[in-house]
Design a protein around this motif. Structure first.
Motif, PDB file in Angstrom:
ATOM      1  N   MET A  34      49.299  15.551  -5.049  1.00 25.71           N
ATOM      2  CA  MET A  34      48.138  15.152  -5.832  1.00 25.71           C
ATOM      3  C   MET A  34      48.013  16.123  -6.996  1.00 25.71           C
ATOM      4  O   MET A  34      48.453  17.282  -6.894  1.00 25.71           O
ATOM      5  CB  MET A  34      46.871  15.150  -4.976  1.00 25.71           C
ATOM      6  N   ALA A  35      47.413  15.641  -8.068  1.00 34.46           N
ATOM      7  CA  ALA A  35      47.380  16.474  -9.266  1.00 34.46           C
ATOM      8  C   ALA A  35      46.187  16.159 -10.138  1.00 34.46           C
ATOM      9  O   ALA A  35      45.520  15.131  -9.974  1.00 34.46           O
ATOM     10  CB  ALA A  35      48.659  16.258 -10.074  1.00 34.46           C
ATOM     11  N   TRP A  36      45.933  17.075 -11.042  1.00 34.13           N
ATOM     12  CA  TRP A  36      44.946  16.882 -12.101  1.00 34.13           C
ATOM     13  C   TRP A  36      45.671  16.868 -13.448  1.00 34.13           C
ATOM     14  O   TRP A  36      46.515  17.731 -13.717  1.00 34.13           O
ATOM     15  CB  TRP A  36      43.912  17.995 -12.096  1.00 34.13           C
ATOM     16  N   PHE A  37      45.317  15.900 -14.257  1.00 34.66           N
ATOM     17  CA  PHE A  37      45.812  15.793 -15.625  1.00 34.66           C
ATOM     18  C   PHE A  37      44.613  15.810 -16.566  1.00 34.66           C
ATOM     19  O   PHE A  37      43.470  15.601 -16.137  1.00 34.66           O
ATOM     20  CB  PHE A  37      46.572  14.472 -15.817  1.00 34.66           C
ATOM     21  N   ARG A  38      44.890  16.018 -17.837  1.00 35.00           N
ATOM     22  CA  ARG A  38      43.831  15.912 -18.831  1.00 35.00           C
ATOM     23  C   ARG A  38      44.415  15.350 -20.120  1.00 35.00           C
ATOM     24  O   ARG A  38      45.607  15.498 -20.392  1.00 35.00           O
ATOM     25  CB  ARG A  38      43.151  17.250 -19.074  1.00 35.00           C
ATOM     26  N   GLN A  39      43.548  14.707 -20.878  1.00 34.83           N
ATOM     27  CA  GLN A  39      43.966  14.137 -22.155  1.00 34.83           C
ATOM     28  C   GLN A  39      42.880  14.368 -23.188  1.00 34.83           C
ATOM     29  O   GLN A  39      41.771  13.856 -23.056  1.00 34.83           O
ATOM     30  CB  GLN A  39      44.262  12.650 -22.015  1.00 34.83           C
ATOM     31  N   ALA A  40      43.221  15.149 -24.194  1.00 31.92           N
ATOM     32  CA  ALA A  40      42.307  15.405 -25.310  1.00 31.92           C
ATOM     33  C   ALA A  40      42.528  14.338 -26.377  1.00 31.92           C
ATOM     34  O   ALA A  40      43.604  13.727 -26.438  1.00 31.92           O
ATOM     35  CB  ALA A  40      42.566  16.796 -25.877  1.00 31.92           C
ATOM     36  N   PRO A  41      41.535  14.105 -27.227  1.00 32.52           N
ATOM     37  CA  PRO A  41      41.686  13.086 -28.266  1.00 32.52           C
ATOM     38  C   PRO A  41      42.913  13.344 -29.135  1.00 32.52           C
ATOM     39  O   PRO A  41      43.132  14.463 -29.606  1.00 32.52           O
ATOM     40  CB  PRO A  41      40.394  13.241 -29.076  1.00 32.52           C
ATOM     41  N   GLY A  42      43.729  12.315 -29.307  1.00 35.46           N
ATOM     42  CA  GLY A  42      44.903  12.427 -30.145  1.00 35.46           C
ATOM     43  C   GLY A  42      46.075  13.160 -29.533  1.00 35.46           C
ATOM     44  O   GLY A  42      47.079  13.405 -30.209  1.00 35.46           O
ATOM     45  N   GLU A  44      48.764  13.918 -25.974  1.00 35.71           N
ATOM     46  CA  GLU A  44      49.361  13.329 -24.786  1.00 35.71           C
ATOM     47  C   GLU A  44      48.623  13.806 -23.526  1.00 35.71           C
ATOM     48  O   GLU A  44      48.041  14.888 -23.507  1.00 35.71           O
ATOM     49  CB  GLU A  44      50.831  13.750 -24.683  1.00 35.71           C
ATOM     50  N   ARG A  45      48.677  12.972 -22.497  1.00 37.34           N
ATOM     51  CA  ARG A  45      48.110  13.391 -21.214  1.00 37.34           C
ATOM     52  C   ARG A  45      49.023  14.461 -20.617  1.00 37.34           C
ATOM     53  O   ARG A  45      50.244  14.260 -20.545  1.00 37.34           O
ATOM     54  CB  ARG A  45      48.009  12.195 -20.267  1.00 37.34           C
ATOM     55  N   GLU A  46      48.439  15.567 -20.198  1.00 36.32           N
ATOM     56  CA  GLU A  46      49.214  16.679 -19.667  1.00 36.32           C
ATOM     57  C   GLU A  46      48.792  17.017 -18.245  1.00 36.32           C
ATOM     58  O   GLU A  46      47.616  17.011 -17.908  1.00 36.32           O
ATOM     59  CB  GLU A  46      49.063  17.924 -20.553  1.00 36.32           C
ATOM     60  N   GLY A  47      49.774  17.337 -17.437  1.00 34.18           N
ATOM     61  CA  GLY A  47      49.503  17.787 -16.082  1.00 34.18           C
ATOM     62  C   GLY A  47      49.109  19.247 -16.094  1.00 34.18           C
ATOM     63  O   GLY A  47      49.768  20.063 -16.745  1.00 34.18           O
ATOM     64  N   ILE A  48      48.041  19.595 -15.402  1.00 37.45           N
ATOM     65  CA  ILE A  48      47.577  20.977 -15.419  1.00 37.45           C
ATOM     66  C   ILE A  48      47.595  21.641 -14.049  1.00 37.45           C
ATOM     67  O   ILE A  48      47.687  22.869 -13.958  1.00 37.45           O
ATOM     68  CB  ILE A  48      46.163  21.090 -16.031  1.00 37.45           C
ATOM     69  N   ALA A  49      47.502  20.887 -12.987  1.00 35.80           N
ATOM     70  CA  ALA A  49      47.517  21.475 -11.651  1.00 35.80           C
ATOM     71  C   ALA A  49      47.961  20.427 -10.646  1.00 35.80           C
ATOM     72  O   ALA A  49      47.559  19.270 -10.757  1.00 35.80           O
ATOM     73  CB  ALA A  49      46.145  22.017 -11.272  1.00 35.80           C
ATOM     74  N   ALA A  50      48.763  20.845  -9.693  1.00 38.30           N
ATOM     75  CA  ALA A  50      49.242  19.914  -8.671  1.00 38.30           C
ATOM     76  C   ALA A  50      49.347  20.621  -7.332  1.00 38.30           C
ATOM     77  O   ALA A  50      49.525  21.844  -7.277  1.00 38.30           O
ATOM     78  CB  ALA A  50      50.595  19.334  -9.069  1.00 38.30           C
ATOM     79  N   THR A  57      51.077  24.937  -4.553  1.00 40.59           N
ATOM     80  CA  THR A  57      50.463  24.526  -5.807  1.00 40.59           C
ATOM     81  C   THR A  57      51.335  24.909  -7.003  1.00 40.59           C
ATOM     82  O   THR A  57      52.233  25.761  -6.911  1.00 40.59           O
ATOM     83  CB  THR A  57      49.082  25.178  -5.983  1.00 40.59           C
ATOM     84  N   ARG A  58      51.028  24.255  -8.116  1.00 44.14           N
ATOM     85  CA  ARG A  58      51.693  24.565  -9.374  1.00 44.14           C
ATOM     86  C   ARG A  58      50.672  24.359 -10.479  1.00 44.14           C
ATOM     87  O   ARG A  58      49.878  23.416 -10.429  1.00 44.14           O
ATOM     88  CB  ARG A  58      52.896  23.643  -9.595  1.00 44.14           C
ATOM     89  N   TYR A  59      50.689  25.266 -11.452  1.00 42.02           N
ATOM     90  CA  TYR A  59      49.742  25.190 -12.557  1.00 42.02           C
ATOM     91  C   TYR A  59      50.461  25.240 -13.897  1.00 42.02           C
ATOM     92  O   TYR A  59      51.494  25.908 -14.041  1.00 42.02           O
ATOM     93  CB  TYR A  59      48.753  26.359 -12.506  1.00 42.02           C
ATOM     94  N   ALA A  60      49.885  24.583 -14.875  1.00 41.90           N
ATOM     95  CA  ALA A  60      50.359  24.727 -16.243  1.00 41.90           C
ATOM     96  C   ALA A  60      49.936  26.105 -16.749  1.00 41.90           C
ATOM     97  O   ALA A  60      48.901  26.640 -16.322  1.00 41.90           O
ATOM     98  CB  ALA A  60      49.758  23.641 -17.126  1.00 41.90           C
ATOM     99  N   ASP A  61      50.726  26.665 -17.645  1.00 49.56           N
ATOM    100  CA  ASP A  61      50.413  27.994 -18.170  1.00 49.56           C
ATOM    101  C   ASP A  61      49.034  28.035 -18.823  1.00 49.56           C
ATOM    102  O   ASP A  61      48.353  29.065 -18.800  1.00 49.56           O
ATOM    103  CB  ASP A  61      51.474  28.414 -19.185  1.00 49.56           C
ATOM    104  N   SER A  62      48.616  26.922 -19.403  1.00 55.60           N
ATOM    105  CA  SER A  62      47.358  26.886 -20.140  1.00 55.60           C
ATOM    106  C   SER A  62      46.138  27.093 -19.257  1.00 55.60           C
ATOM    107  O   SER A  62      45.065  27.454 -19.754  1.00 55.60           O
ATOM    108  CB  SER A  62      47.228  25.555 -20.884  1.00 55.60           C
ATOM    109  N   GLU A  88      39.115  24.451 -26.055  1.00 57.94           N
ATOM    110  CA  GLU A  88      40.360  23.690 -25.987  1.00 57.94           C
ATOM    111  C   GLU A  88      40.594  23.017 -24.631  1.00 57.94           C
ATOM    112  O   GLU A  88      41.536  22.250 -24.468  1.00 57.94           O
ATOM    113  CB  GLU A  88      41.564  24.564 -26.337  1.00 57.94           C
ATOM    114  N   ASP A  89      39.728  23.276 -23.666  1.00 61.01           N
ATOM    115  CA  ASP A  89      39.783  22.575 -22.381  1.00 61.01           C
ATOM    116  C   ASP A  89      39.071  21.228 -22.450  1.00 61.01           C
ATOM    117  O   ASP A  89      39.116  20.447 -21.495  1.00 61.01           O
ATOM    118  CB  ASP A  89      39.156  23.410 -21.268  1.00 61.01           C
ATOM    119  N   THR A  90      38.407  20.953 -23.556  1.00 58.97           N
ATOM    120  CA  THR A  90      37.707  19.686 -23.727  1.00 58.97           C
ATOM    121  C   THR A  90      38.691  18.525 -23.658  1.00 58.97           C
ATOM    122  O   THR A  90      39.677  18.485 -24.392  1.00 58.97           O
ATOM    123  CB  THR A  90      36.964  19.656 -25.063  1.00 58.97           C
ATOM    124  N   ALA A  91      38.437  17.590 -22.736  1.00 53.78           N
ATOM    125  CA  ALA A  91      39.349  16.458 -22.520  1.00 53.78           C
ATOM    126  C   ALA A  91      38.751  15.536 -21.465  1.00 53.78           C
ATOM    127  O   ALA A  91      37.753  15.881 -20.818  1.00 53.78           O
ATOM    128  CB  ALA A  91      40.713  16.952 -22.042  1.00 53.78           C
TER     129      ALA A  91
END
Length: 125
Positions: A34-42, A44-50, A57-62, A88-91
Protein backbone atom coordinates in the motif's frame (compact mmCIF):
# COMPACT_ATOMS: atom_id res chain seq x y z
CA UNK A 1 -14.51 -4.51 -5.73
CA UNK A 2 -11.90 -2.88 -3.51
CA UNK A 3 -12.58 0.71 -2.52
CA UNK A 4 -10.12 3.03 -0.83
CA UNK A 5 -11.25 6.25 0.85
CA UNK A 6 -8.87 8.94 2.07
CA UNK A 7 -9.65 11.44 4.80
CA UNK A 8 -7.80 13.94 6.96
CA UNK A 9 -6.71 16.50 4.40
CA UNK A 10 -6.99 20.20 5.07
CA UNK A 11 -5.09 23.45 5.35
CA UNK A 12 -2.14 24.07 7.64
CA UNK A 13 0.67 26.57 8.01
CA UNK A 14 4.23 25.69 7.16
CA UNK A 15 5.86 23.68 9.92
CA UNK A 16 2.55 22.17 10.96
CA UNK A 17 1.32 18.58 10.92
CA UNK A 18 -1.53 16.61 9.39
CA UNK A 19 -2.52 12.98 9.52
CA UNK A 20 -4.18 11.23 6.60
CA UNK A 21 -6.19 8.02 6.77
CA UNK A 22 -7.13 5.52 4.07
CA UNK A 23 -9.92 3.10 4.84
CA UNK A 24 -10.19 -0.04 2.70
CA UNK A 25 -13.63 -1.49 2.11
CA UNK A 26 -12.40 -5.02 1.49
CA UNK A 27 -9.25 -5.81 3.40
CA UNK A 28 -9.64 -9.51 2.74
CA UNK A 29 -8.04 -8.90 -0.63
CA UNK A 30 -4.74 -8.94 1.32
CA UNK A 31 -2.79 -6.15 -0.31
CA UNK A 32 0.87 -6.91 -0.79
CA UNK A 33 1.78 -3.24 -0.88
CA UNK A 34 0.00 0.00 0.00
CA UNK A 35 1.22 3.48 -0.69
CA UNK A 36 0.61 7.19 -0.61
CA UNK A 37 0.97 9.32 -3.73
CA UNK A 38 0.48 13.02 -4.30
CA UNK A 39 -0.17 15.23 -7.28
CA UNK A 40 0.42 18.96 -7.32
CA UNK A 41 -1.18 21.17 -9.99
CA UNK A 42 0.62 20.78 -13.29
CA UNK A 43 2.85 17.99 -12.02
CA UNK A 44 2.98 14.23 -12.36
CA UNK A 45 1.58 12.04 -9.60
CA UNK A 46 4.49 10.93 -7.43
CA UNK A 47 4.83 8.13 -4.94
CA UNK A 48 6.01 9.36 -1.56
CA UNK A 49 5.63 6.46 0.87
CA UNK A 50 4.89 2.77 0.60
CA UNK A 51 4.57 -0.18 2.93
CA UNK A 52 4.82 -3.89 2.27
CA UNK A 53 2.58 -6.43 3.98
CA UNK A 54 5.53 -7.39 6.20
CA UNK A 55 5.83 -3.83 7.46
CA UNK A 56 8.87 -2.74 5.48
CA UNK A 57 8.64 0.83 4.23
CA UNK A 58 10.10 3.05 1.55
CA UNK A 59 10.02 6.82 1.28
CA UNK A 60 10.74 9.36 -1.41
CA UNK A 61 13.67 11.62 -0.57
CA UNK A 62 11.35 14.63 -0.56
CA UNK A 63 9.48 13.38 2.53
CA UNK A 64 12.02 11.16 4.27
CA UNK A 65 12.36 12.07 7.93
CA UNK A 66 9.16 14.14 7.92
CA UNK A 67 6.41 11.70 6.90
CA UNK A 68 5.60 8.31 8.42
CA UNK A 69 3.47 5.59 6.83
CA UNK A 70 1.74 3.06 9.05
CA UNK A 71 -1.24 0.72 9.04
CA UNK A 72 -3.74 -0.80 11.42
CA UNK A 73 -4.78 -4.18 10.05
CA UNK A 74 -7.58 -4.52 12.61
CA UNK A 75 -9.15 -1.31 11.31
CA UNK A 76 -8.30 -1.95 7.65
CA UNK A 77 -6.71 1.48 7.57
CA UNK A 78 -3.50 2.98 6.21
CA UNK A 79 -2.12 6.20 7.68
CA UNK A 80 0.28 8.96 6.71
CA UNK A 81 1.58 11.19 9.49
CA UNK A 82 2.99 14.38 7.99
CA UNK A 83 5.19 16.62 10.13
CA UNK A 84 7.23 19.67 9.24
CA UNK A 85 4.96 20.46 6.31
CA UNK A 86 6.23 22.80 3.62
CA UNK A 87 4.36 24.80 0.97
CA UNK A 88 5.77 22.44 -1.65
CA UNK A 89 3.86 19.59 0.03
CA UNK A 90 0.64 21.16 -1.23
CA UNK A 91 -1.10 18.56 -3.43
CA UNK A 92 -3.94 16.10 -3.69
CA UNK A 93 -2.91 13.01 -1.75
CA UNK A 94 -3.98 9.55 -2.92
CA UNK A 95 -3.97 6.16 -1.28
CA UNK A 96 -3.11 3.17 -3.47
CA UNK A 97 -2.88 -0.59 -3.10
CA UNK A 98 -1.95 -3.69 -5.03
CA UNK A 99 -2.10 -7.45 -4.67
CA UNK A 100 0.77 -8.01 -7.11
CA UNK A 101 3.78 -9.67 -5.54
CA UNK A 102 6.41 -7.24 -6.74
CA UNK A 103 9.97 -8.08 -5.74
CA UNK A 104 10.43 -4.55 -4.37
CA UNK A 105 8.50 -1.77 -2.65
CA UNK A 106 7.45 0.37 -5.59
CA UNK A 107 6.72 4.07 -5.73
CA UNK A 108 5.61 4.15 -9.37
CA UNK A 109 1.99 4.54 -10.44
CA UNK A 110 2.00 1.31 -12.40
CA UNK A 111 2.92 -0.64 -9.27
CA UNK A 112 -0.62 -0.07 -7.95
CA UNK A 113 -4.03 -1.15 -9.17
CA UNK A 114 -6.46 0.29 -6.62
CA UNK A 115 -6.78 4.02 -5.94
CA UNK A 116 -8.72 6.31 -3.66
CA UNK A 117 -10.38 9.53 -4.76
CA UNK A 118 -7.80 11.80 -3.14
CA UNK A 119 -7.79 14.39 -0.40
CA UNK A 120 -6.46 17.95 -0.65
CA UNK A 121 -3.57 19.12 1.51
CA UNK A 122 -2.71 22.81 1.41
CA UNK A 123 0.31 24.25 3.22
CA UNK A 124 0.61 28.01 3.45
CA UNK A 125 3.80 29.93 4.11
Amino acid sequence: QVQLAESGGGSVQAGGSLSLSCAASLYTYNPTYMAWFRQAPGKEREGIAAMASNGLTRYADSVKGRFTISKDNAKNTLYLQMNGLKPEDTAVYYCAATTTRWAYIGLARNNYKYWGQGTQVTVSS
